[in-house]
Motif scaffolding. Structure first.
Motif, mmCIF file in Angstrom:
data_model
loop_
_atom_site.group_PDB
_atom_site.id
_atom_site.type_symbol
_atom_site.label_atom_id
_atom_site.label_comp_id
_atom_site.label_asym_id
_atom_site.label_seq_id
_atom_site.Cartn_x
_atom_site.Cartn_y
_atom_site.Cartn_z
ATOM 1 N N ARG A 123 -42.075 49.566 -5.174
ATOM 2 C CA ARG A 123 -43.170 50.454 -5.554
ATOM 3 C C ARG A 123 -42.784 51.921 -5.394
ATOM 4 N N THR A 124 -42.098 52.263 -4.284
ATOM 5 C CA THR A 124 -41.680 53.653 -4.067
ATOM 6 C C THR A 124 -40.661 54.086 -5.106
ATOM 7 N N ARG A 125 -39.683 53.216 -5.357
ATOM 8 C CA ARG A 125 -38.679 53.574 -6.357
ATOM 9 C C ARG A 125 -39.309 53.722 -7.735
ATOM 10 N N LEU A 126 -40.187 52.805 -8.072
ATOM 11 C CA LEU A 126 -40.856 52.894 -9.358
ATOM 12 C C LEU A 126 -41.694 54.159 -9.448
ATOM 13 N N LEU A 127 -42.313 54.564 -8.330
ATOM 14 C CA LEU A 127 -43.167 55.741 -8.318
ATOM 15 C C LEU A 127 -42.380 56.999 -8.664
ATOM 16 N N TRP A 128 -41.289 57.270 -7.909
ATOM 17 C CA TRP A 128 -40.582 58.524 -8.164
ATOM 18 C C TRP A 128 -39.825 58.493 -9.480
ATOM 19 N N GLN A 129 -39.352 57.317 -9.904
ATOM 20 C CA GLN A 129 -38.675 57.246 -11.194
ATOM 21 C C GLN A 129 -39.651 57.459 -12.339
ATOM 22 N N LEU A 130 -40.849 56.908 -12.215
ATOM 23 C CA LEU A 130 -41.860 57.133 -13.250
ATOM 24 C C LEU A 130 -42.286 58.591 -13.285
ATOM 25 N N VAL A 131 -42.500 59.182 -12.101
ATOM 26 C CA VAL A 131 -42.894 60.585 -12.064
ATOM 27 C C VAL A 131 -41.812 61.449 -12.712
ATOM 28 N N LEU A 132 -40.553 61.176 -12.396
ATOM 29 C CA LEU A 132 -39.460 61.960 -12.970
ATOM 30 C C LEU A 132 -39.357 61.753 -14.478
ATOM 31 N N ALA A 133 -39.394 60.488 -14.913
ATOM 32 C CA ALA A 133 -39.230 60.199 -16.339
ATOM 33 C C ALA A 133 -40.399 60.746 -17.157
ATOM 34 N N ILE A 134 -41.623 60.459 -16.696
ATOM 35 C CA ILE A 134 -42.793 60.933 -17.450
ATOM 36 C C ILE A 134 -42.889 62.450 -17.363
ATOM 37 N N ALA A 192 -52.657 64.870 -15.361
ATOM 38 C CA ALA A 192 -53.544 63.707 -15.376
ATOM 39 C C ALA A 192 -52.867 62.500 -16.029
ATOM 40 N N ALA A 193 -52.079 62.756 -17.088
ATOM 41 C CA ALA A 193 -51.388 61.656 -17.765
ATOM 42 C C ALA A 193 -50.331 61.034 -16.846
ATOM 43 N N VAL A 194 -49.585 61.882 -16.092
ATOM 44 C CA VAL A 194 -48.579 61.360 -15.162
ATOM 45 C C VAL A 194 -49.241 60.502 -14.092
ATOM 46 N N ILE A 195 -50.319 61.009 -13.512
ATOM 47 C CA ILE A 195 -51.007 60.259 -12.450
ATOM 48 C C ILE A 195 -51.556 58.942 -12.994
ATOM 49 N N ALA A 196 -52.176 59.007 -14.181
ATOM 50 C CA ALA A 196 -52.750 57.796 -14.772
ATOM 51 C C ALA A 196 -51.660 56.778 -15.106
ATOM 52 N N ALA A 197 -50.532 57.263 -15.661
ATOM 53 C CA ALA A 197 -49.451 56.349 -16.025
ATOM 54 C C ALA A 197 -48.847 55.695 -14.790
ATOM 55 N N LEU A 209 -50.292 55.239 -11.793
ATOM 56 C CA LEU A 209 -51.255 54.299 -11.211
ATOM 57 C C LEU A 209 -51.345 53.026 -12.039
ATOM 58 N N LEU A 210 -51.317 53.191 -13.369
ATOM 59 C CA LEU A 210 -51.400 52.021 -14.234
ATOM 60 C C LEU A 210 -50.171 51.136 -14.076
ATOM 61 N N CYS A 211 -48.987 51.756 -14.014
ATOM 62 C CA CYS A 211 -47.754 50.963 -13.839
ATOM 63 C C CYS A 211 -47.742 50.249 -12.492
ATOM 64 N N LEU A 212 -48.160 50.964 -11.432
ATOM 65 C CA LEU A 212 -48.201 50.326 -10.121
ATOM 66 C C LEU A 212 -49.197 49.171 -10.113
ATOM 67 N N LEU A 213 -50.316 49.356 -10.803
ATOM 68 C CA LEU A 213 -51.303 48.281 -10.888
ATOM 69 C C LEU A 213 -50.734 47.080 -11.633
ATOM 70 N N VAL A 214 -50.003 47.357 -12.729
ATOM 71 C CA VAL A 214 -49.408 46.258 -13.498
ATOM 72 C C VAL A 214 -48.355 45.528 -12.672
ATOM 73 N N VAL A 215 -47.504 46.294 -11.940
ATOM 74 C CA VAL A 215 -46.479 45.666 -11.103
ATOM 75 C C VAL A 215 -47.123 44.811 -10.009
ATOM 76 N N ARG A 216 -48.163 45.369 -9.371
ATOM 77 C CA ARG A 216 -48.840 44.603 -8.322
ATOM 78 C C ARG A 216 -49.439 43.322 -8.895
ATOM 79 N N GLN A 217 -50.062 43.441 -10.065
ATOM 80 C CA GLN A 217 -50.662 42.263 -10.675
ATOM 81 C C GLN A 217 -49.600 41.236 -11.054
ATOM 82 N N ALA A 218 -48.430 41.738 -11.537
ATOM 83 C CA ALA A 218 -47.354 40.822 -11.911
ATOM 84 C C ALA A 218 -46.853 40.060 -10.694
#
Length: 445
Positions: A12-23, A168-173, A175-184
């Motif tokens: 989750r942490t790795r996905l968080l900073w990589q998503l923030v950087l990429a987006i 707002a788009a970065v935060i939403a994206a 949160l949405l990705c983390l939610l999808v990963v958690r659900q997966a």
């Protein structure tokens, strides 16, 4: 006190900073592109307004015979944010708007018709230049400028809106990705809890696994199946050893117990002979079990080399010296195989055919080329039934010799294990009382 517990990274942490950087990089590039496009559109609109005002003022100056026509009072308005100046062909100031005061618009050093300029009142502005064709200022240049503060304010507000939207788009994206990963992972955990605990997982056990995680799940399932197969082999070896040792140990105990009360040397000698024969049979069975376990677990892989299978089988037939054995072999049959395993398989098949087949019927040993070399052993076995053939290869199954202690019932099981290790097929067919064993296809050179 330092802890020796290894640090485990968080998906989750790795996905968080990589998503923030990429987006962030993606939307940052989008912001710069939109900013450039908005600035360009705003300046084009402002330049069009200035061009229209400059063209209107130029017509008045060119159509009037007076050096300073009646347009000047229109520019003498408090708070007026537009300015103009007229320069002759030599660059000398000829006229300026009254609101310019003592610092009229400076003629730009470039030949560009539009651009940014500092206005007489100290504010930032935008200018447009028109060439005068006639009138009192013929061949001169008219410079018209206006403030761009309101335009810049609008641009800053748009920048703020874009930045807030990007944030707002970065935060939403994220949160949405983390939610999808958690659900997966919840789905995987829920599916994993449904896996059977009393056997290996079957293929396609986790149907709701995401496609990206499917290779990991398949690898984990393969490891689990291998572990179950290994455990089953160990249990089977333990059961087989117990089954193989039970009767010989009982025989040895009975013979030694009887021999303890005997004084006759001949009786004691026969008892020792019986114990020795039982021990040899027990050793032979244990060695067969250990070999079977090695072949099934892959601990003894085949050592393939080029060899002449026909010559190997002729040597084997010569060592058996059985008149019932008839050979149907070509002059040469070069194959790539493990010579020791192939000889051991053929030896077991021939011993079974000679021992269990009809005593007065011949046994045929041959090789046939059909997409590779096939070894076949044929013999008459009138006492066999179809249901007996289905038991071939089962451990400790002896058929009609089930009561014979000299046979451990491991020969065909060992043959099947070696054939599997070589990647060969072994078939047994019973037709009209004739049994045929076919092994192949052995790769030909």
């Amino acid at each position: 006190m330092s802890s020796n517990k290894p640090h485990r990274w968080s998906l989750r942490t790795r996905l968080l900073w990589q998503l923030v950087l990429a987006i962030g990089v993606l939307l940052g590039g989008l912001f710069l592109t939109l900013d450039a496009l908005v600035d360009r559109a705003m300046f084009q609109q402002l330049d069009q307004v200035l061009s229209s005002r400059a063209a209107s003022l130029a017509r008045q100056l060119q159509n009037s015979d007076e050096p300073l026509p009646a347009v000047l009072p229109a520019w003498d308005i408090a708070g007026h944010t537009e300015f103009f100046a007229v320069y002759d062909v030599r660059g000398r100031l000829r006229a300026a708007s009254i609101n310019s005061g003592r610092t009229p618009l400076a003629l730009p050093a470039t030949t560009a018709r539009s651009g940014n300029v500092l206005l007489p009142d100290g504010h930032r502005g935008r200018y447009h230049v028109v060439l005068l064709q006639r009138g009192a200022f013929a061949k001169g240049r008219l410079l018209v400028a206006t403030e761009r503060e309101s335009w810049d304010s609008t641009e800053r507000r748009m920048h703020g809106v874009l930045l807030l939207g990007i944030l707002a788009a970065v935060i939403a994206a994220v949160l949405l990705c983390l939610l999808v990963v958690r659900q997966a992972f919840r789905t995987i955990t829920r599916e994993a809890q449904r896996l059977p605990h009393d056997g290996p997982p079957v293929q396609g056990a986790l149907n709701e696994t995401p496609q990206e995680l499917q290779p990991f799940v398949e690898a984990a399932h393969a490891a689990l199946r291998n572990s179950w197969a290994m455990a089953e082999r160990e249990r089977r070896v333990s059961r087989s050893v117990a089954h193989e040792l039970r009767t010989p140990v009982a025989e040895i105990a009975a013979v030694t117990e009887l021999a303890q009360n005997q004084q006759d040397a001949d009786v004691l000698k026969r008892a020792l002979t019986t114990v020795h024969a039982t021990n040899v049979r027990m050793q032979r069975g244990i060695e067969a079990l250990l070999a079977l376990a090695r072949f099934e677990s892959g601990q003894e892989p085949p050592q393939t080399d080029p060899l002449d299978a026909a010559a190997l089988l002729r040597q084997l037939a010569a060592s058996l010296a059985q008149p019932r054995l008839h050979l149907q072999l070509p002059a040469e049959a070069w194959v790539v195989c493990d010579a020791g395993m192939l000889e051991r398989i053929a030896t077991n098949l021939l011993h079974n055919a000679l021992e269990y087949g009809d005593a007065d019927a011949p046994v045929q040993l041959g090789l046939q080329l059909d997409g590779g070399w096939w070894l076949h052993v044929r013999n008459r076995a009138s006492h066999l039934r179809e249901e007996d053939v289905r038991h071939f290869g089962e451990r400790h199954w002896r058929g009609q010799c089930d009561g014979d202690p000299q046979h451990a019932g491991l020969g065909l099981a060992l043959v099947l294990a070696m054939a599997h290790a070589l990647g060969l097929q072994l078939h047994f067919d019973l037709h009209a009382g004739e049994l045929q064993a076919r092994l192949g296809p052995i790769p030909a050179l």
